[in-house]
Write a protein that holds these residues in place. Structure first.
Motif, PDB file in Angstrom:
ATOM      1  N   GLU A 137       0.828  -1.181   0.000  1.00  0.00           N
ATOM      2  CA  GLU A 137       0.000   0.000   0.000  1.00  0.00           C
ATOM      3  C   GLU A 137       0.872   1.244   0.000  1.00  0.00           C
ATOM      4  O   GLU A 137       1.876   1.312   0.687  1.00  0.00           O
ATOM      5  N   LEU A 138       0.434   2.224  -0.703  1.00  0.00           N
ATOM      6  CA  LEU A 138       1.144   3.498  -0.765  1.00  0.00           C
ATOM      7  C   LEU A 138       0.396   4.524   0.083  1.00  0.00           C
ATOM      8  O   LEU A 138      -0.826   4.542   0.123  1.00  0.00           O
ATOM      9  N   HIS A 139       1.160   5.364   0.746  1.00  0.00           N
ATOM     10  CA  HIS A 139       0.575   6.421   1.568  1.00  0.00           C
ATOM     11  C   HIS A 139       1.057   7.764   1.048  1.00  0.00           C
ATOM     12  O   HIS A 139       2.175   7.899   0.569  1.00  0.00           O
ATOM     13  N   ASP A 140       0.198   8.735   1.187  1.00  0.00           N
ATOM     14  CA  ASP A 140       0.553  10.085   0.791  1.00  0.00           C
ATOM     15  C   ASP A 140       1.368  10.714   1.923  1.00  0.00           C
ATOM     16  O   ASP A 140       0.881  10.884   3.039  1.00  0.00           O
ATOM     17  N   ALA A 141       2.600  11.069   1.678  1.00  0.00           N
ATOM     18  CA  ALA A 141       3.494  11.609   2.710  1.00  0.00           C
ATOM     19  C   ALA A 141       2.993  12.935   3.269  1.00  0.00           C
ATOM     20  O   ALA A 141       3.161  13.218   4.452  1.00  0.00           O
ATOM     21  N   SER A 142       2.356  13.737   2.457  1.00  0.00           N
ATOM     22  CA  SER A 142       1.877  15.034   2.961  1.00  0.00           C
ATOM     23  C   SER A 142       0.772  14.839   3.994  1.00  0.00           C
ATOM     24  O   SER A 142       0.696  15.568   4.980  1.00  0.00           O
ATOM     25  N   ASP A 143      -0.102  13.860   3.788  1.00  0.00           N
ATOM     26  CA  ASP A 143      -1.132  13.581   4.798  1.00  0.00           C
ATOM     27  C   ASP A 143      -0.503  13.083   6.093  1.00  0.00           C
ATOM     28  O   ASP A 143      -0.956  13.435   7.186  1.00  0.00           O
ATOM     29  N   LEU A 179       2.489  13.839   7.181  1.00  0.00           N
ATOM     30  CA  LEU A 179       3.139  14.989   7.808  1.00  0.00           C
ATOM     31  C   LEU A 179       2.116  15.922   8.467  1.00  0.00           C
ATOM     32  O   LEU A 179       2.417  16.565   9.467  1.00  0.00           O
ATOM     33  N   ARG A 180       0.909  15.982   7.946  1.00  0.00           N
ATOM     34  CA  ARG A 180      -0.139  16.788   8.581  1.00  0.00           C
ATOM     35  C   ARG A 180      -0.668  16.102   9.843  1.00  0.00           C
ATOM     36  O   ARG A 180      -1.084  16.759  10.787  1.00  0.00           O
ATOM     37  N   ALA A 181      -0.668  14.789   9.853  1.00  0.00           N
ATOM     38  CA  ALA A 181      -1.171  14.045  11.005  1.00  0.00           C
ATOM     39  C   ALA A 181      -0.212  14.114  12.193  1.00  0.00           C
ATOM     40  O   ALA A 181      -0.650  14.146  13.347  1.00  0.00           O
ATOM     41  N   VAL A 182       1.082  14.153  11.925  1.00  0.00           N
ATOM     42  CA  VAL A 182       2.081  14.159  13.000  1.00  0.00           C
ATOM     43  C   VAL A 182       1.895  15.354  13.934  1.00  0.00           C
ATOM     44  O   VAL A 182       1.825  15.180  15.156  1.00  0.00           O
ATOM     45  N   PRO A 183       1.782  16.582  13.419  1.00  0.00           N
ATOM     46  CA  PRO A 183       1.583  17.712  14.344  1.00  0.00           C
ATOM     47  C   PRO A 183       0.295  17.608  15.155  1.00  0.00           C
ATOM     48  O   PRO A 183       0.262  17.997  16.315  1.00  0.00           O
ATOM     49  N   LEU A 184      -0.752  17.061  14.563  1.00  0.00           N
ATOM     50  CA  LEU A 184      -2.011  16.906  15.301  1.00  0.00           C
ATOM     51  C   LEU A 184      -1.857  15.914  16.447  1.00  0.00           C
ATOM     52  O   LEU A 184      -2.366  16.130  17.553  1.00  0.00           O
ATOM     53  N   TYR A 188      -0.975  27.131  17.471  1.00  0.00           N
ATOM     54  CA  TYR A 188      -0.100  27.881  16.569  1.00  0.00           C
ATOM     55  C   TYR A 188       1.031  26.989  16.058  1.00  0.00           C
ATOM     56  O   TYR A 188       1.333  26.983  14.862  1.00  0.00           O
ATOM     57  N   ILE A 189       1.647  26.222  16.951  1.00  0.00           N
ATOM     58  CA  ILE A 189       2.744  25.341  16.539  1.00  0.00           C
ATOM     59  C   ILE A 189       2.222  24.295  15.553  1.00  0.00           C
ATOM     60  O   ILE A 189       2.864  24.008  14.546  1.00  0.00           O
ATOM     61  N   THR A 190       1.064  23.724  15.837  1.00  0.00           N
ATOM     62  CA  THR A 190       0.485  22.718  14.940  1.00  0.00           C
ATOM     63  C   THR A 190       0.187  23.308  13.574  1.00  0.00           C
ATOM     64  O   THR A 190       0.481  22.723  12.545  1.00  0.00           O
ATOM     65  N   TRP A 191      -0.364  24.498  13.560  1.00  0.00           N
ATOM     66  CA  TRP A 191      -0.666  25.164  12.302  1.00  0.00           C
ATOM     67  C   TRP A 191       0.622  25.430  11.525  1.00  0.00           C
ATOM     68  O   TRP A 191       0.698  25.189  10.322  1.00  0.00           O
ATOM     69  N   ASP A 192       1.666  25.880  12.228  1.00  0.00           N
ATOM     70  CA  ASP A 192       2.922  26.202  11.580  1.00  0.00           C
ATOM     71  C   ASP A 192       3.589  24.947  11.020  1.00  0.00           C
ATOM     72  O   ASP A 192       4.134  24.954   9.928  1.00  0.00           O
ATOM     73  N   MET A 193       3.526  23.842  11.778  1.00  0.00           N
ATOM     74  CA  MET A 193       4.160  22.605  11.317  1.00  0.00           C
ATOM     75  C   MET A 193       3.369  21.935  10.201  1.00  0.00           C
ATOM     76  O   MET A 193       3.917  21.204   9.379  1.00  0.00           O
ATOM     77  N   GLY A 194       2.072  22.166  10.170  1.00  0.00           N
ATOM     78  CA  GLY A 194       1.211  21.492   9.200  1.00  0.00           C
ATOM     79  C   GLY A 194       1.149  22.147   7.844  1.00  0.00           C
ATOM     80  O   GLY A 194       0.501  21.645   6.954  1.00  0.00           O
ATOM     81  N   ARG A 195       1.830  23.276   7.683  1.00  0.00           N
ATOM     82  CA  ARG A 195       1.778  23.966   6.392  1.00  0.00           C
ATOM     83  C   ARG A 195       2.463  23.197   5.305  1.00  0.00           C
ATOM     84  O   ARG A 195       3.317  22.429   5.422  1.00  0.00           O
TER      85      ARG A 195
END
Length: 132
Positions: free
Chosen positions: A1-7, A9-14, A125-132
């Motif tokens: 299975e392939l995963h989208d790396a950007s998704d 990376l968005r999940a990690v800060p959350l 704020y940190i989550t928003w900044d990391m999730g960009r």
């Protein structure tokens, strides 16, 4: 299975934000308990000070801060109404104790809520900044 790396990376800060919120809530709850303990101990100093200064007078002229006519008038009132004066002092201490403890609990709760709001804002704020 392939995963989208950007998704991913968005999940990690959350996930990090959620974990940090949990940790900080525990830390703030512990700090609030400690603050209440310190404030409760301060009441003991107020109680001791009231015992020294006898706010409602006393049986002798030896009370701290009492001199001259004021000390004589209070001593005379105490001789005339001794038991009632002592009961009034106990009532005064009880009223002040309840008021002091309610004040301490209110201030500790306000400090806890404000600190928790600050932590959540910072983590958002940190989550928003990391999730960009």
């Amino acid at each position: 299975e392939l995963h989208d790396a950007s998704d991913l990376l968005r999940a990690v800060p959350l996930l990090i934000r959620h974990k940090m919120e949990t940790v900080m809530e525990d830390v703030l709850a512990d700090m609030t308990r400690r603050l209440l303990y310190v404030m409760d101990r301060q009441w003991e100093m107020v109680d001791y000070s009231m015992a020294l200064h006898r706010p409602m007078g006393g049986g002798s002229n030896s009370g701290l801060g009492k001199s001259g006519d004021k000390a004589k008038k209070e001593a005379e009132l105490f001789r005339r109404h001794g038991a009632k004066y002592t009961a009034a002092e106990a009532d005064l201490k009880n009223v002040l104790s309840v008021g002091f403890h309610k004040f301490a609990e209110k201030r500790a709760a306000e400090a806890h809520d404000k600190s928790l709001e600050d932590v959540r804002s910072l983590l958002w704020y940190i989550t928003w900044d990391m999730g960009r």
